[in-house]
Scaffold this active site. Structure first.
Site, short mmCIF file in Angstrom:
data_model
loop_
_atom_site.label_atom_id
_atom_site.label_comp_id
_atom_site.label_asym_id
_atom_site.label_seq_id
_atom_site.Cartn_x
_atom_site.Cartn_y
_atom_site.Cartn_z
N ARG A 1 3.78 1.21 3.52
CA ARG A 1 2.87 0.95 4.65
C ARG A 1 3.12 -0.40 5.31
NH1 ARG A 1 2.53 5.68 4.77
NH2 ARG A 1 0.86 6.92 3.84
N GLN A 2 4.13 -1.12 4.86
CA GLN A 2 4.51 -2.37 5.49
C GLN A 2 3.40 -3.41 5.42
OE1 GLN A 2 7.06 -1.73 8.86
NE2 GLN A 2 6.62 0.44 8.82
N HIS A 3 2.70 -3.43 4.28
CA HIS A 3 1.67 -4.44 4.04
C HIS A 3 2.14 -5.27 2.85
CE1 HIS A 3 -1.43 -1.32 5.73
NE2 HIS A 3 -0.67 -1.85 6.67
N ILE A 4 2.89 -6.33 3.14
CA ILE A 4 3.49 -7.12 2.07
C ILE A 4 2.44 -8.05 1.48
CG2 ILE A 4 5.36 -8.67 1.46
CD1 ILE A 4 6.66 -7.85 4.20
N HIS B 1 0.85 -1.18 0.00
CA HIS B 1 0.00 0.00 0.00
C HIS B 1 0.90 1.24 0.00
CE1 HIS B 1 -3.34 -2.69 1.74
NE2 HIS B 1 -3.55 -2.50 0.46
#
Lengths: 541, 187
Positions: free
Chosen positions: A476-479, A324
């Protein structure tokens, strides 16, 4: 043939722990191999309190001084230089290699995707469709919400239109929603006149006693660690799996998966911190090492029979990395609002979550951060030469009025965005570090341009001043992506059951199987898909 | 069935924890001194009552002036120890500031800040002391040292409304408009 265990799970985060729990509850012999060590909440909180730098997601700049999570040589922290970032857009994601996984430091937003998110190629000619519908996944969303203990507001239109409850759900939230901080209700009133529909984010914080978890007490420390354990993390299911007989081997770094000539996975090899090598066999294997380590491991597992690695006949392993990628805006409100009370996030706007506009711009979510910003403000003020009575007054004024709006854009699955094992950089065990190539396309750029104007409109509605826009591809660290799901073995890595197209006894779970990203945090969707996979596995293991 | 391994604290963290424990023991031995209001604390001649070294006592006095806040013996000791590593001539800085305060008959830090003829080097060190006490941290590099967290002065202006992270006030303690919040809506 004898096996060391019925089911071997690689990775002890929420996804691996959920599978392990379901298998162990059914009486299967389950073993989890976790690369990192066990940590305790008290230790992490204490290290955090003693750290000189305290950002909401721990400290990136001063890794040694600021990150409360361990950083031993055999599992270097992603807060340092472990990830080899290539490509025009940086993807400095953060995940934790400890027992319990990355949910230790997640904010605990636990959203459902909406039905149209599953068919964006068909509807909007963008990205990829899922091989399953929302309706098929809905019962598992309910199960995931119960397992993770989600609190939320029943009846909200999470589609963003301010209408009827959406998406459809067959059960209410397991727990009622949290109290809403004053700044959120006040801001919602101010923005309503512009047509903005507030949504209070479903999350993994307990609002009533729930499976040994206490009630959220507003520590405002969801990142990097919940001090009380009110917030869900993967250790809840690691513990549950162990109570049903599962074994957990920590500090065990898997570096190779072995398959026989028929395609069956037969064993994994792993190293301990002292460099010793070990091998374990199993009847079934579950790869649950999240979106960077999972594809890296598959691609490292080459052999004469599988020169491109395990599960990679499609050449899609490691590809289609999504996130994201976002932008943000800092403003000074025209009245005291006092963000920072209660937990760290809750108020969201998604007026552009869905609709024909998605043909031109990606779906996106706008969130209001709710963190205590005192430390950063105080430092900045003194940098500017503010001391004495004015320092106290400005800390108070700016704390009460500084707002951060952050947009999370959906990104499309693009094959060139990929994870590969580095050919040059290795960790202390000699295992390749992950190399990440990432970029955004014109679809994202169009979203950014649209989003900037949208944020400016929101700022004007609250008479904000000191507007500062950051459009620099915030991660956003949403892998998501990298072992993508699909019906066609030529273009995807796993089928809708999360079974490898190439290996009948290998399942891959996690947000890395998602074919499209939507604009909401992916953990609950990953958990729902994982629970569906557990049901499939229980029929044959 | 695990070879569980606890988080290994860094040497620095161990030292901080060790120092904190020692200071807590010291505080208990020193009695209730640090709970006294600021005027009483200053009047009580800290060096004698708390058996603090003279240098730390002098630092406490100057720190109190520079921040207009109650710098407890614990806070003063921790801050002094941390600053001394980076400002070797801290004692002479403190003496110079004390002399300045007396000579100019300053009663509040704002009066000091209004001065236009303060030696720049001395002023820089004075602000280093203020910065440390507000942030609870000395230094901004990879060797930065924390000596106070919950007690750091930067939290004082908002303490009535906002928690210091990790120190929540309990379930359902947020929601109503904070009493300290004054609406000043611009039309």
């Amino acid at each position: 043939m004898d096996y060391d265990t019925d089911v071997l799970v690689i990775g002890s985060g929420v996804m691996g722990a959920l599978i392990a729990t379901r298998m162990a509850q059914a009486g299967k012999a389950v073993t989890i191999l976790e690369a990192g060590p066990r940590v305790t909440r008290a230790e992490i909180v204490e290290v955090f309190r003693n750290a000189p730098i305290k950002l909401s997601l721990t400290n990136i700049k001063l890794q040694g001084a600021g990150s409360p999570f361990p950083n031993p040589p055999h599992i270097p922290s992603t807060y340092g230089d472990y990830l080899q970032l290539k490509g025009p857009v940086k993807y400095p994601t953060k995940y934790l290699r400890v027992v319990g996984g990355t949910t230790w430091h997640f904010g605990s937003a636990l959203w459902r995707m909406i039905p149209n998110d599953f068919k964006i190629r068909t509807l909007y000619d963008r990205g990829r469709d899922w091989p399953m519908t929302y309706e098929e996944l809905e019962p598992f969303y309910c199960e995931a919400e119960a397992e993770l203990g989600v609190s939320g507001m029943d009846g909200q239109d999470e589609g963003g239109n301010g209408g009827e409850a959406w998406p459809p759900r067959s059960k209410p939230f397991p727990m009622k929603g949290l109290p809403i901080p004053y700044f959120m209700t006040r801001l919602a009133d101010q923005l309503k006149v512009g047509g903005y529909n507030p949504i209070y984010e479903p999350n993994g914080r307990a609002t009533s006693a729930y499976k040994e978890r206490p009630l959220c007490s507003g520590n405002n420390n969801c990142n990097p660690v919940c001090p009380s354990g009110a917030k869900y993390d993967g250790t809840r299911h690691v513990d549950e799996a162990e109570r049903h007989g599962a074994r957990v081997f920590d500090n065990s770094v898997v570096y190779k998966i072995e398959a026989d000539d028929s395609g069956k996975i037969v064993a994994v090899r792993y190293k301990k911190p002292d460099g010793t090598e070990h091998r374990m066999t199993a009847r079934y294997f579950v790869l649950a090492a999240y979106g960077i380590e999972s594809p890296k491991l598959l691609l490292m597992s080459t052999s004469e029979k599988y020169p491109n690695g395990i599960a990679n006949s499609s050449d899609q392993v490691g590809r289609n990395l999504m996130g994201h990628t976002g932008i943000a805006m800092n403003v000074m409100a025209s009245e005291d609002l006092w963000p920072g009370q209660g937990p760290t996030e809750l108020l969201v706007y998604m007026n552009y979550r869905d609709g024909e506009l998605r043909k031109q711009i990606p779906s996106y979510k706008t969130k209001l951060r709710n963190t205590v910003a005192t430390s950063g403000l105080a430092s900045k003020l003194m940098d500017q030469g503010v001391y004495g009575s004015k320092l106290d007054a400005e800390i108070k004024r700016q704390s009460a009025r500084s707002l951060n709006f952050a947009i999370d854009f959906e990104t499309e699955a693009q094959p060139q965005n990929r994870v590969t094992p580095s050919t040059t950089a290795k960790d202390a065990l000699g295992i390749p570090k992950p190399e990440i190539y990432y970029s955004v396309n014109d679809y994202w750029n169009a979203g950014r341009d649209f989003g900037v104007k949208d944020l400016q409109k929101m700022a004007s509605l609250i008479n904000a001043t000191d507007i500062k826009m950051d459009t620099n591809h915030q991660d956003r660290q949403h892998i998501m992506g990298t072992t993508i799901m699909g019906n066609d073995p030529r273009t995807s890595v796993v089928d809708k059951d999360c079974r490898s197209h190439d290996h009948p006894n290998l399942f891959i779970v996690g947000t890395n199987v998602m074919p499209s990203a939507s604009c909401v945090n992916p953990t609950l969707t990953g958990a729902a898909v994982t629970l569906r996979t557990a049901q499939v596995m229980l029929r044959e293991v | 069935m695990t070879d569980a391994k606890a988080v290994v604290l860094s040497e620095q963290e161990v030292l901080i924890n060790s120092r904190r424990r020692n200071l807590v023991k010291g505080a208990i031995a020193m009695g209730v001194m640090w709970r006294l209001p600021i005027d009483s604390a200053l009047a009580a001649a800290p060096a004698e009552v708390t058996q603090m070294p003279v240098s730390v006592s002098a630092f406490q006095k100057v720190s109190t002036f520079l921040t207009s806040k109650n710098v407890s013996p614990i806070m003063a000791t921790r801050c002094y120890d941390a600053l001394k590593k980076r400002i070797p001539d801290l004692d002479s800085v403190v003496a110079s500031l004390d002399t300045l305060v007396k000579a100019r008959q300053l009663s509040h830090v704002d009066q000091y800040l209004a001065l236009t003829d303060v030696d720049k080097g001395l002023d820089t060190q004075a602000k280093s002391i203020i910065r440390a006490l507000y942030l609870g941290v000395v230094g901004d590099d990879e060797k930065a040292e924390l000596f106070a967290y919950e007690e750091a002065f930067m939290y004082d202006p908002t303490r009535a409304v906002l928690v210091v992270p990790t120190y929540g006030r309990g379930p359902n303690t947020w929601g109503p408009k904070p009493v300290d919040a004054v609406a000043e809506v611009k039309s």
